[in-house]
Design a protein around this motif. Structure first.
Motif, mmCIF file in Angstrom:
data_model
loop_
_atom_site.group_PDB
_atom_site.id
_atom_site.type_symbol
_atom_site.label_atom_id
_atom_site.label_comp_id
_atom_site.label_asym_id
_atom_site.label_seq_id
_atom_site.Cartn_x
_atom_site.Cartn_y
_atom_site.Cartn_z
ATOM 1 N N LYS A 39 0.828 -1.209 0.000
ATOM 2 C CA LYS A 39 0.000 0.000 0.000
ATOM 3 C C LYS A 39 0.862 1.259 0.000
ATOM 4 O O LYS A 39 0.607 2.203 -0.745
ATOM 5 N N LEU A 40 1.883 1.276 0.860
ATOM 6 C CA LEU A 40 2.747 2.455 0.936
ATOM 7 C C LEU A 40 3.492 2.681 -0.374
ATOM 8 O O LEU A 40 3.622 3.812 -0.843
ATOM 9 N N PHE A 41 3.976 1.615 -0.971
ATOM 10 C CA PHE A 41 4.705 1.732 -2.234
ATOM 11 C C PHE A 41 3.787 2.219 -3.337
ATOM 12 O O PHE A 41 4.156 3.062 -4.148
ATOM 13 N N ILE A 47 4.813 10.348 -6.252
ATOM 14 C CA ILE A 47 5.911 11.141 -5.679
ATOM 15 C C ILE A 47 7.237 10.715 -6.277
ATOM 16 O O ILE A 47 8.057 11.554 -6.669
ATOM 17 N N LEU A 48 7.463 9.398 -6.367
ATOM 18 C CA LEU A 48 8.723 8.903 -6.924
ATOM 19 C C LEU A 48 8.882 9.312 -8.385
ATOM 20 O O LEU A 48 9.972 9.678 -8.820
ATOM 21 N N SER A 49 7.790 9.276 -9.143
ATOM 22 C CA SER A 49 7.850 9.685 -10.553
ATOM 23 C C SER A 49 8.225 11.159 -10.674
ATOM 24 O O SER A 49 9.054 11.530 -11.509
ATOM 25 N N LYS A 50 7.621 11.997 -9.842
ATOM 26 C CA LYS A 50 7.934 13.428 -9.874
ATOM 27 C C LYS A 50 9.379 13.686 -9.480
ATOM 28 O O LYS A 50 10.059 14.523 -10.080
ATOM 29 N N MET A 51 9.861 12.963 -8.479
ATOM 30 C CA MET A 51 11.256 13.128 -8.058
ATOM 31 C C MET A 51 12.214 12.699 -9.173
ATOM 32 O O MET A 51 13.233 13.355 -9.409
ATOM 33 N N ALA A 52 11.876 11.609 -9.855
ATOM 34 C CA ALA A 52 12.717 11.128 -10.953
ATOM 35 C C ALA A 52 12.736 12.138 -12.094
ATOM 36 O O ALA A 52 13.803 12.421 -12.662
#
Length: 72
Positions: A39-41, A47-52
């Protein structure tokens, strides 16, 4: 049921009841923890996509440098 799971359960059944209970509780806690991590992932993907994207943009703009392990 998967043969390896059957084999594991059959071995657990041979143990004293208290050990069986401990294994069962451990398995259930592991399953619960895995579901929570999933669930957390899942929630973190945006967020991870935006950071990348930001990191790639900064790299293409020359705002990054190579990692120097000697400086760590």
């Amino acid at each position: 049921m998967n043969s390896i799971i059957e084999k594991a359960f059959n071995e657990i059944k041979k143990l004293p009841e208290e050990q069986q209970k401990a294994y069962a509780e451990w398995i259930l806690e592991e399953i619960k923890a895995e579901k929570e991590w999933d669930k957390l992932f899942e929630k973190s993907q945006d967020i991870l996509s935006k950071m990348a994207e930001k990191a790639l943009k900064e790299h293409s703009e020359g705002k990054t440098s190579d990692l120097n392990l000697d400086k760590l």
